[in-house]
Each structure stands twice: as C-alpha cells, then as structure tokens.
Design a protein around this motif. Sequence first.
Motif, mmCIF file in Angstrom:
data_model
loop_
_atom_site.group_PDB
_atom_site.id
_atom_site.type_symbol
_atom_site.label_atom_id
_atom_site.label_comp_id
_atom_site.label_asym_id
_atom_site.label_seq_id
_atom_site.Cartn_x
_atom_site.Cartn_y
_atom_site.Cartn_z
ATOM 1 N N THR A 507 0.843 -0.972 -0.111
ATOM 2 C CA THR A 507 0.104 -0.107 -0.117
ATOM 3 C C THR A 507 0.903 1.151 0.024
ATOM 4 O O THR A 507 1.783 1.391 0.576
ATOM 5 C CB THR A 507 -0.772 0.221 1.160
ATOM 6 N N SER A 508 0.442 2.300 -0.489
ATOM 7 C CA SER A 508 1.267 3.460 -0.458
ATOM 8 C C SER A 508 1.472 3.972 0.887
ATOM 9 O O SER A 508 0.647 4.000 1.808
ATOM 10 C CB SER A 508 0.500 4.541 -1.279
ATOM 11 N N LYS A 509 2.599 4.606 1.146
ATOM 12 C CA LYS A 509 3.001 5.233 2.385
ATOM 13 C C LYS A 509 1.933 5.970 2.878
ATOM 14 O O LYS A 509 1.419 5.992 3.969
ATOM 15 C CB LYS A 509 4.292 5.801 2.420
ATOM 16 N N LYS A 510 1.499 6.942 1.942
ATOM 17 C CA LYS A 510 0.348 7.833 2.403
ATOM 18 C C LYS A 510 -0.937 7.498 2.945
ATOM 19 O O LYS A 510 -1.393 7.820 3.971
ATOM 20 C CB LYS A 510 -0.011 8.631 0.925
ATOM 21 N N LYS A 511 -1.515 6.211 2.340
ATOM 22 C CA LYS A 511 -2.610 5.307 2.786
ATOM 23 C C LYS A 511 -2.196 4.904 4.117
ATOM 24 O O LYS A 511 -3.036 4.783 5.010
ATOM 25 C CB LYS A 511 -2.841 4.468 1.781
ATOM 26 N N ARG A 512 -1.073 4.046 4.301
ATOM 27 C CA ARG A 512 -0.693 3.561 5.474
ATOM 28 C C ARG A 512 -0.691 4.524 6.524
ATOM 29 O O ARG A 512 -1.067 4.268 7.910
ATOM 30 C CB ARG A 512 0.675 2.689 5.516
ATOM 31 N N ASP A 513 -0.098 5.611 6.224
ATOM 32 C CA ASP A 513 -0.036 6.878 7.434
ATOM 33 C C ASP A 513 -1.209 7.194 7.887
ATOM 34 O O ASP A 513 -1.449 7.538 9.159
ATOM 35 C CB ASP A 513 1.026 7.833 6.922
ATOM 36 N N THR A 514 -2.160 7.438 6.789
ATOM 37 C CA THR A 514 -3.616 8.073 6.996
ATOM 38 C C THR A 514 -4.277 6.921 8.112
ATOM 39 O O THR A 514 -4.780 7.327 9.077
ATOM 40 C CB THR A 514 -4.276 8.021 5.740
ATOM 41 N N ILE A 515 -3.943 5.706 7.563
ATOM 42 C CA ILE A 515 -4.734 4.586 8.723
ATOM 43 C C ILE A 515 -3.979 4.677 10.175
ATOM 44 O O ILE A 515 -4.784 4.725 10.948
ATOM 45 C CB ILE A 515 -4.503 3.244 7.919
ATOM 46 N N HIS A 516 -2.804 4.688 10.105
ATOM 47 C CA HIS A 516 -2.059 4.783 11.427
ATOM 48 C C HIS A 516 -2.317 5.945 12.093
ATOM 49 O O HIS A 516 -2.439 5.759 13.333
ATOM 50 C CB HIS A 516 -0.696 4.411 11.253
ATOM 51 N N LEU A 517 -2.465 7.133 11.363
ATOM 52 C CA LEU A 517 -2.920 8.284 12.228
ATOM 53 C C LEU A 517 -4.207 8.482 12.841
ATOM 54 O O LEU A 517 -4.434 9.174 13.689
ATOM 55 C CB LEU A 517 -2.426 9.403 11.303
ATOM 56 N N GLY A 518 -4.845 7.575 12.052
ATOM 57 C CA GLY A 518 -6.402 7.472 12.527
ATOM 58 C C GLY A 518 -6.654 6.365 13.817
ATOM 59 O O GLY A 518 -7.604 6.304 14.184
#
Lengths: 551, 488
Positions: A507-518
């Motif tokens: 998965t793109s880092k951006k997507k993973r970061d969004t999930i983890h930040l949430g």
Amino acid sequence: MALPANVYKDLEDIVGSRNISGDPAVLDSYRYSLAHTAIHLGPFFDTFTPRGACVLLPGSTEEVRAIVELCNKHKIKFKASSTFWSAQGFPSEDDTIQLDMRRMDRILDIDKKNMFAVIEPGVIGATLQAEVMKVGLNTHIPGSGCSCSTLASATSYFGSGPSNLYGGWHYDNLLGLEWVMPTGEILRTGSLGQGCGWFCGEGPGPSMKGVARGFLGSKGSMGVYTKCAIKLFAWPGPECLPVEGTIPAYRTPLPDNFKAYTVAFPSWKAWADAAYAIWDAGIGYLAHRQFNMFGRDLKFAMVKILTDPTKTLSDLEELLADPEVQEITEQSKREFQIILVGMTKRDIEWQKKAFDEILERTGGWKVEAMDEPHIHDWVLLYMIRLGHKNLNLVFGGGYDGCFGLLGAADYGASNAEEAALFKKKWEKRGAIVDAGGDCMMGPIGGQGGGGTCLWENFTCFDSADRESTEGTFEFFDACTRFGLEKGWGVGMEKWNAVARGPDGKTTSKKKRDTIHLGSPQPSVFRYQHRVREAFNPNDLGDAYYETLDDT
Amino acid sequence: MNGKMTDLMNIVKEAEIIDDPAVIESFAHGYRGDVPMRPMFMVKPKNTDEVQKIVRWANETCTPLVPVSSGAPHLRGGTVPTAPGSVIVDLSGMDRIVKVDRRNRLALIEPGVTYTTLGPELKRHGLRIAMPLLPRKNKSVLTSLLEREPVVSPRYQWNMMEPLRALEIIWGNGDKFYSGGGVFRGEKEEDWKRGLVPVWGPGPGQLDFYKFVSAAQGSMGIVTWASVKCEVYPECRKLFFVPADRLEEAIEFVYLLLRYRFGDELFLMNKSCLAYVHARNADELESVKDTLPSWAVVVGITGGHILSKDRVEAREKDIRDIARGFGLKFIPQLRSLSGKEFGERIMRPCEEPYWKSRYSGEVQEVFFLTTLDRTPGFVAAMNEEADGLEYPAERIGVYLQPVHQGVGCHCEFIIPFDPDSRMDTRKTEELIRKSSLRLSDQGAFFSRPYGIWADMVYDRDAGTKTATKKIKEIFDPNNVMNPGKLCF
C-alpha cells in the motif's frame, strides 16, 4: 527481475541446488490471492501477490542466517513462511526472496514433566498433537487449523483457537525462541540465551521476546524464527485419538471424562453471563462458537449433512424444510460449543454439576440434538483436532471473515445482533450465502482462563461467479464503513488491506500513514518504526510490520 | 535547597519535595556490589501529569530518576541510586484503587496500592488477587507484578506476566503510552457496561510494550496505572501439607498436581523456610523447626463461587489419592502447624517482623528460575557452598514455587544473617557471590538480575544485552531512568 547470477549462485551454495528455484512456474506456485484468511481465486478475481525473486528451502538455522546475511549484503528483501496461511505469508514487494521453511520440521524435544515441546517451523499442529498425546499431553491448535505451523502461529501472527480457555493461546504458550533477526544476528530469548534450557522466554530483565511479537507477530517481516518451545497441557485421553466413521463424518469416541455440549441461551446477555460464569468457575477444556460459521439458519442442517455420510450439500434444501431441523435451528440461535474434560472421575462429575448450575443460573439449555452419540463424537474430533478447515469453503468455494469484534464478552454480545442484521440485509441481495446474518464464530475465552471473545462473521460466496465475487467485495467495503460508523474500527475484512493494496503490492505510504494516524494510539506505530530502524536497518521486510515515521 | 530542586518545585507545584537527610540517607545503602550514592532529594508526585513533567524535566536537566513505589526496607537494591545526583520519585502517594470490576474480574490500580489495601477492597467485590508469598505490608502490588515476582498459585499463570494486564507508562523519554488494552481504560462507566475494558495485557500491535518495563527495575519508564486480573474470592478453602524426608520424594507428586492443575496454592519449602513463615520470633523459630519434616508441599484448595464445598471435597479426595499413590501423606496439620492458620496467613501480607528477617534480623536472597526436576541439584550445590564457607546450611530457607502452570520453577534460597556481626555479614556476602556464580554455571536462570547478577547474566548473553540496549535507547535515550542498573 531475476536475481543476479552471482547472488543466485551464493544462495545455491548455502542451501544446495535441490533447495532453490528461480523457475517462474515454481515461483508462481508461491503466489496467493489477496484474501485475508482464505482463497478468493476464481475467473473473476485473479490478482496474485507479487512473484518472488527465488524460493529457498533452508534446512538449518545456520543456513537461514547465511541467507539473511547475504540479503543484507545485497539489500534484497526476504520473507519466510512455514505453512503459508493467507496472503500475509507472501511478499508484497517485487523481487523478494521467499523462504519456505517446510524442511525444518523436527520436533526436537518433548519435555513430558515440564510440559513443553521444542519445535522447528515446519512442525504442524496435527503432528505435534499426535506426538504429545502419546505422553499424555496436548497442544493448543489455533483457529487456522491443525495443518498450520505451530511455530508460525505462536511467533508471527495471532495464535487463538478453541483451546485458548484451558491451553492458553499461543501468545501464552511461546517459551524460549531462537530468532534470526533481520540483520542475521541470532537472538535466543529468556533461559535459552543463558544456556539454561527452553522453559522460559522472558528476561533476563526486560523481555526481548517483546520485540519478537506483541499482541500480533510481525508476519514474516522481521527476520526468521527458527526454533521455539511451546507450552503443552494435560491430555487425560488415549495415546492416539481413535477415529471411526466414513468421510466426512469421522468421529472420535472418547472415555467418559470427555463431554461435548452445545448450549444455547435466551438472549445475548444470558450468553455473556454464561461465558463469565464459566471463566469464574474455571471449567472447560475447549469452548468455541464453532458451527455457527455455517450461519444461524443453516448450522444444524449442515451438522446433519456432515455427520451422515449418505448426505451431501444437495440435501440442504430438504433438511431446511424439515420441521424438526427448523425447531432445533430456532432453539440454538445463540449457542456455543464447550468440551468439559475431567482429569479424574470426580473432576468431570464436579465440572458437569457446575456447568448445569451455570445453565440454571443463566437460563441456558443444552441442545439435546447435538448430544446424539454420532454427533457428539464428531464434535469432539472437530474441536480437539481442528482438522476440518476445508469446511470453511463448503458452500461456494470462497469465504472470508468480516467484523471480527474482539474484547470482553459483553463487548461482542452487545454488538452481535446489530452486526448480524447488517449482514442479513446484504445476504438478501444474493451475492453472499443467505445463512441468517449471524455467522459469527470464535473462542469463548480469547486467552488463557477466559476474559475475552472474538466474533468473526463468516461470509461465504461463489468464487466462480462474477456477481457473487464482486458483490462480496462490495459487502466488505460496506462492512468497513459500518464498523467505523459504529466505533468498532476496521474489521478483519480489511486487515490485510493496511499493508497490501488491490494490486497485491505494498500500500502507498500515504495511505498507511492515514490509517495509522487514525488509530487510537498512533505512537504504537511510531515505536514500531523505531524498533524496525534499530533491528532491521536495511528494511528487508515488508509493510506487514506496521510503522509510522516520526514527525 | 539546590537549584534543581527549586526548578522542579516550580514545575510540579503540587508535588511534595523532600530533602530531609534521614529520608535521603535511607536510600543510600549499598547492596550486592552496588556503589551506593546519596540521592539529591525525593519528589512525591500525585498524578500522571506530574510524573510526566518530572520525567521531561529529568531529560532537560540530565537528572537520573529512581522510581520507588513500595515502602522500606528495599531488599534487592533496585532503588539504590547508582548515579550521582539522582532524584527519588516516590510513587507511594499515588495509591488509588481506581476501579474494581467484578464482572470482568479487573482492578485498576496506581503504583502506591499495596497488598494490604487491595486485598480487602477486592474481597468486598468477591474477588482476590493471586499473591506472592507473604509480601511486606507496604509492598506495591504493581512493583511486585512488574518485577515478575512469583505468585503462590501457578495454575492462574497462563504466562509469566500474569496477572498484570494493561498499563499506563511514562517512558523515559517523557511520552505517555498505554500498553495492551490500556486505550480502553474505562473512564466512562458506560464503557465498562459495554465491555470496553482494559482486559488485554499484550501489545497493542506487534511489540509487547509491557514486557519492556517488566523486571526493568524502573530503568525504562514509570508505570502510573495498571489493570490486573483477579480471581473469584472462594466461599470455601482448605490447606494441606504433604511432608517428605527428601525433596525428590515430593517432586513427582507436585508434577502430577501441576499437570492436573489441582491445588490453587502450590509450593514446596524446606523446614527452615516453613519455620520462618510460621514462627513469630527467633526463639519460637528454633523450637518449631525441630518438629517439622525436612520438606513439605503446601497445597491449597479453594471452592470458587459455584458448588464451592463440592469442589473442595472432590479435590481433597483426588489429591489424597494421588499422594497415597506416591506413598505420601496429605494432612491438614503438620505438628504445631495448622493448615487453616497457615492458609489464612499466606493470603495476607506479612505481619512484622518480615518473615525472611525473623531469624537474625537481616536476610539476603538468591533466586532464579529453573525447572522443578533440577531443583535438588541446586539445593545440593547451595549446601555445599554454605559448608565450604562454614555458613550453617540448616539456616538456609528453601522456597520452591512452580510458575507458569508448572513449566518453570522459582527457586529461592533465604539466607539470614546478623547485621551486627561483621563475620556473619561477610560470610553471607561471600556465599551470595560464590553460590550465584556456581548456580549460574549449573544452569540457574537469573531472570531478574539485581545487583551483581546483572553483569553475570548479560556477560553470558551478548545477543540479549545488545537487544536490550537498543530498546533502552528507544524508550529512554538520555538514560535518565535508574542508570547503572541491568546493562545500562
């Protein structure tokens, strides 16, 4: 991209020419569909995990170490898997070296007195169970079934199953561990590192076993676990499970100190009351809501089919029309299975009396139809052995779990009906099997001694049918939205999607970061990032080890 | 009043700061080779916010912190400052029992909660906690669990962290963090009703955060709250003894009980140890000791809350049959030692004087993990070492506590000495040093490395030492948390 010839040659020198392959046909057999827990492949869903750079079958810790050191030298990603349960056991990056651990399949020791076994990655639950039963012991078999690697379950993923209650989930059972870390260094945890044996995985001081696994394992992204000790528990039964019957109705008649019940309750509150009372009383050897995986409306008819070798799936409609089946189905809406096992005659007698008292107090009842001898003994074999994983796919060749509510008994019980109703509405659309909405299954006792439950809602579909396949994915998307709306979080239908996108790759880092930040506590992933930096500086795993960069 | 003290007072206005020489001096006793350092002063935070401010201040000023939760005396040296200019962080004032939840059998406690205060509160809710053997009255429950002190009921230990569950941690870097299911900390009553409770210990995620603060002697961070798993308070209980002339005679019997998980409390003691528990003073001790068997297995049977008497009766008969099968007696009274009285005693914290110190006034301990079948070899080795140093071996109390449902065994030697006798003190110190090395060579696993044991274990296992240092670097990069302990 093929591996450079010199690297391939170096790897061949480590494992021998018979234990390496770069043949595209072989490598394609080491790919998998994207499903979280099962196979979705069919003509309308054919996205595979990426093809590996080569596959290796190491035969020893030293070979694993040499491979990992070589990977570090050339900055090549690697991923080990033992029995390849779900897409998580497969790489998500191109040109990853795959380690198939099946050659390391020895049970190195069974310590009868101190109740543990020392095993390699290729040892599956079925083999270990058969061997330890000979000395009066048993091993916990996780929900993935007895064909799965015990070591992989204990170190790398979750390790929960019907015998959590008495046997402990594999988190509880993992003792000393030998770990080829991502750099190639070897860490031996606890007493093992001190040369004192395998009996303890913790310490000295702060436990470094906590780097190897937490609530979940690192899913093959942080080095390779090459040996471990697994805690066992008493088996007061025969040295070998006696098996009678004809496929698929195999059953095991066991002595009177074994008793399997299916019990049902008038409400979810009563169901949870019973779970708490069972944990308080300390009774039960295995407890699982098992056969509800076939669905609230279908389960008893399916049990009738599976315990009668003259019946097939084509008898399902007729059975569902049978008033007796309907009545039993109705009375066992909110049920679970429990197996009581007595260490002595007095023990089983007391447990039975205590269990009757619990049913009396909670308003529960025994489903008498499940006590027919041929069904009773089939339940025993099913639950003790967990060898029927093929039945997950019985309706249409495709299944996966959704929701996966995890927590105290009251948590699942207070949300179960809502999750069931949501699914039921989708079942009526026709894409997924119309099973009654509530196909939730999972342990009554998510950890040793109880305290938690898991509610995985099975979703079955026809993987050879476009409408069914696409409709299932649409349903899973809806589950995720519904779960987030209800505050349950992203369900298990999307657990895989954090690390791997719809193309099968990271998965793109951006997507993973969004999930983890949430997430409720993003710092969990920040600390995992720091641990990855410290223990896996060349980042040779994949995104299944979930990290969030420091900001 | 020094500048640092003034600075800190300005940051944590509500916290009590103490520089009374008598108090400060009490922390400066050397222990097992540690070089004692006089702490600068002591601060007593009242809540998590203050703890976090203190840790952040320590990072800014490079001030070593030594967390302390239990009251004195501190026997193992974990709270002896080993860096100059240390500040003692006394958590004993954070002593709230935040919540007791009968349904989920959970209690949420702060670090200052002792077994003395927790026990009665749990009983009020029909619960109890699996306890270590006779903790001091002022022993912090949380410290005991964090330090992986063995409990007398191995059957409830599905893993070595039990019954510890979720934690609130202030890491050495000043971050606040919830381990396990701590994000569900039940701040709202509604959450408890819905089952959103801190019932999980592991994780969250792919690291096991609470294991990094366990047996760490406060060197990774400060735990400000924990959820702990409780057991049902039994309506009915009995306690029995199984005497044996030789340890080996009792071991096979204990193994079978462990396998069946019979016996809620289950441990072995030699006669000195039994006498230390039973007698109230040194005079009584000698007379009691002579009447006791060389070894005894202690077996407690409890009845829970359902058909309590039936359960106790069934277990009693079963265990008696098992004992008979090994040619052993299963009895409720051991000479002057009544099972009922003994059972009641081990369910509570210890009355003063502390049981291990009753013989000579002071005590040293050697303890480690092993497996039960190997304990006779360790007992023999310890006796030989004692003989070699002319320390009276018959004084040494031996306490064998199966752990993790019998997979392992805590083996403890209780070595009393007279602090007023220089010879006795020196001999004891020498015995500790020599026996620790010998036992370690023989396969004893010093899993909780206090004092001189730290170098001994980390020098044996470079892999663990390197990994532990990496973890320390992540959670306490400035090494402000109890520097000088373990391998830091």
